[in-house]
Motif scaffolding. Structure first.
Motif, PDB file in Angstrom:
ATOM      1  N   SER A   1     -49.731 -38.498  18.495  1.00 31.32           N
ATOM      2  CA  SER A   1     -50.879 -38.574  17.587  1.00 31.32           C
ATOM      3  C   SER A   1     -51.935 -37.505  17.832  1.00 31.32           C
ATOM      4  CB  SER A   1     -51.511 -39.963  17.635  1.00 31.32           C
ATOM      5  OG  SER A   1     -51.866 -40.323  18.935  1.00 31.32           O
ATOM      6  N   MET A   2     -51.959 -36.890  19.022  1.00 27.17           N
ATOM      7  CA  MET A   2     -52.959 -35.849  19.277  1.00 27.17           C
ATOM      8  C   MET A   2     -52.736 -34.613  18.405  1.00 27.17           C
ATOM      9  SD  MET A   2     -51.973 -34.385  23.003  1.00 27.17           S
ATOM     10  CE  MET A   2     -51.015 -32.886  23.154  1.00 27.17           C
ATOM     11  N   TRP A   3     -51.573 -34.503  17.780  1.00 21.44           N
ATOM     12  CA  TRP A   3     -51.268 -33.367  16.906  1.00 21.44           C
ATOM     13  C   TRP A   3     -51.567 -33.665  15.440  1.00 21.44           C
ATOM     14  CZ3 TRP A   3     -50.942 -29.509  19.959  1.00 21.44           C
ATOM     15  CH2 TRP A   3     -50.377 -29.654  21.228  1.00 21.44           C
ATOM     16  N   SER A   4     -52.227 -34.775  15.154  1.00 18.19           N
ATOM     17  CA  SER A   4     -52.561 -35.157  13.786  1.00 18.19           C
ATOM     18  C   SER A   4     -53.372 -34.058  13.101  1.00 18.19           C
ATOM     19  CB  SER A   4     -53.378 -36.454  13.797  1.00 18.19           C
ATOM     20  OG  SER A   4     -53.857 -36.745  12.512  1.00 18.19           O
ATOM     21  N   GLU A   5     -53.273 -34.016  11.799  1.00 13.14           N
ATOM     22  CA  GLU A   5     -54.065 -33.044  11.037  1.00 13.14           C
ATOM     23  C   GLU A   5     -55.477 -33.562  10.769  1.00 13.14           C
ATOM     24  OE1 GLU A   5     -53.058 -33.311   6.514  1.00 13.14           O
ATOM     25  OE2 GLU A   5     -51.244 -33.857   7.630  1.00 13.14           O
ATOM     26  N   HIS A   6     -55.728 -34.835  11.070  1.00 13.01           N
ATOM     27  CA  HIS A   6     -57.021 -35.452  10.766  1.00 13.01           C
ATOM     28  C   HIS A   6     -57.943 -35.410  11.983  1.00 13.01           C
ATOM     29  CE1 HIS A   6     -55.238 -36.697   7.043  1.00 13.01           C
ATOM     30  NE2 HIS A   6     -54.240 -37.241   7.720  1.00 13.01           N
ATOM     31  N   GLU A   7     -59.173 -34.926  11.765  1.00  7.45           N
ATOM     32  CA  GLU A   7     -60.121 -34.744  12.860  1.00  7.45           C
ATOM     33  C   GLU A   7     -60.411 -36.031  13.612  1.00  7.45           C
ATOM     34  OE1 GLU A   7     -63.672 -32.820  11.505  1.00  7.45           O
ATOM     35  OE2 GLU A   7     -62.587 -31.015  10.897  1.00  7.45           O
ATOM     36  N   ALA A   8     -60.567 -37.141  12.910  1.00  7.19           N
ATOM     37  CA  ALA A   8     -60.906 -38.412  13.561  1.00  7.19           C
ATOM     38  C   ALA A   8     -59.837 -38.809  14.567  1.00  7.19           C
ATOM     39  CB  ALA A   8     -61.090 -39.508  12.513  1.00  7.19           C
TER      40      ALA A   8
ATOM     41  N   LEU B   1     -54.266 -54.165  11.206  1.00  7.42           N
ATOM     42  CA  LEU B   1     -54.901 -52.848  11.077  1.00  7.42           C
ATOM     43  C   LEU B   1     -56.251 -52.960  10.387  1.00  7.42           C
ATOM     44  CD1 LEU B   1     -51.727 -50.970   9.832  1.00  7.42           C
ATOM     45  CD2 LEU B   1     -52.664 -50.911  12.135  1.00  7.42           C
ATOM     46  N   THR B   2     -57.148 -52.073  10.759  1.00 11.87           N
ATOM     47  CA  THR B   2     -58.454 -52.021  10.121  1.00 11.87           C
ATOM     48  C   THR B   2     -59.043 -50.620  10.295  1.00 11.87           C
ATOM     49  OG1 THR B   2     -60.600 -53.138   9.956  1.00 11.87           O
ATOM     50  CG2 THR B   2     -59.737 -52.813  12.160  1.00 11.87           C
ATOM     51  N   GLY B   3     -60.034 -50.316   9.491  1.00 12.30           N
ATOM     52  CA  GLY B   3     -60.721 -49.041   9.626  1.00 12.30           C
ATOM     53  C   GLY B   3     -61.609 -49.065  10.860  1.00 12.30           C
ATOM     54  N   TYR B   4     -61.722 -47.943  11.540  1.00 11.05           N
ATOM     55  CA  TYR B   4     -62.541 -47.831  12.743  1.00 11.05           C
ATOM     56  C   TYR B   4     -63.398 -46.586  12.627  1.00 11.05           C
ATOM     57  CZ  TYR B   4     -63.805 -47.165  17.656  1.00 11.05           C
ATOM     58  OH  TYR B   4     -64.494 -46.978  18.827  1.00 11.05           O
ATOM     59  N   ASN B   5     -64.720 -46.758  12.694  1.00 11.83           N
ATOM     60  CA  ASN B   5     -65.644 -45.629  12.661  1.00 11.83           C
ATOM     61  C   ASN B   5     -65.916 -45.179  14.081  1.00 11.83           C
ATOM     62  OD1 ASN B   5     -66.214 -45.391   9.836  1.00 11.83           O
ATOM     63  ND2 ASN B   5     -67.273 -47.343  10.002  1.00 11.83           N
ATOM     64  N   ILE B   6     -65.699 -43.917  14.348  1.00 15.83           N
ATOM     65  CA  ILE B   6     -65.894 -43.371  15.686  1.00 15.83           C
ATOM     66  C   ILE B   6     -67.385 -43.379  16.008  1.00 15.83           C
ATOM     67  CG2 ILE B   6     -65.604 -41.351  17.145  1.00 15.83           C
ATOM     68  CD1 ILE B   6     -63.223 -40.590  15.415  1.00 15.83           C
ATOM     69  N   PRO B   7     -67.763 -43.996  17.155  1.00  7.56           N
ATOM     70  CA  PRO B   7     -69.182 -44.030  17.516  1.00  7.56           C
ATOM     71  C   PRO B   7     -69.684 -42.665  17.971  1.00  7.56           C
ATOM     72  CG  PRO B   7     -67.842 -45.121  19.202  1.00  7.56           C
ATOM     73  CD  PRO B   7     -66.918 -44.730  18.082  1.00  7.56           C
TER      74      PRO B   7
END
Length: 191
Positions: free
Chosen positions: A68-75, A24-30
């Protein structure tokens, strides 16, 4: 607290898209210029590889988006929406029909051009007419004076990991040395 630590804690050390717990790693949305904690997610190497290279997409891997599309996190919602638009399968259209995004979040999700009709998409082309994509590398074909500075970007300079301007098909962004600049596509050639 570091971004990686925040993401680890938020995700309970699992991929926020598929639930995997390995590599696992952090991923910044382009294509989004917002706060990093709003536009980053914790993801596994499998998801990251498929998010960055459309040729690697395995539609069955992404059935996890049903949850996962129902996540509370915008990213997470943004990447779920983008991946559902990239996968060509009947079930993705069903999920998109159920998915709800606030207007501002939907605007961020659309920043990559996903979900647009092919006729409406801006197509960035280099001097030879070759299509440019986000993350490509280009080389400058002439010396360019950088507006607002005394710097001159020399002919032959490689610009790696370009970003596309989603409002104008003649502009791309890239780093020349330490400086991020906007470049007109008629002055670059894809490597």
């Amino acid at each position: 607290m570091s971004l990686e630590r925040i993401l680890k804690q938020r995700s309970n050390t699992t991929c926020e898209l598929c639930g995997n717990t390995d590599k696992l790693t952090g991923y910044n949305i382009p294509d989004i210029k917002e706060r990093a904690d709003k536009t980053a997610l914790y993801a596994c190497n499998i998801c990251i590889e498929q998010m960055t290279d459309s040729n690697q997409i395995d539609a069955n891997h992404w059935r996890c988006l049903n949850d996962s599309m129902w996540s509370e996190h915008e990213a997470v919602k943004i990447m779920a929406w983008r991946m559902l638009n990239r996968i060509e399968a009947d079930w993705t259209q069903d999920l998109l029909g159920m998915m709800y995004l606030e207007d501002n979040v939907l605007e961020l999700a659309k920043a990559s051009g996903d979900g647009e009709e092919e006729a409406d998409k801006l197509i960035h082309r280099d001097v030879n007419g070759v299509v440019l994509n986000h993350g490509d590398s280009v080389v400058l074909i002439k010396d360019l004076k950088v507006k607002g500075s005394s710097m001159v970007a020399k002919q032959g300079t490689a610009v790696r990991n370009i970003r596309l301007d989603h409002e104008n098909e003649t502009y791309i962004e890239g780093k020349v040395g330490p400086t991020r600049i906007v470049i007109i596509t008629e002055y670059v050639k894809k490597i």
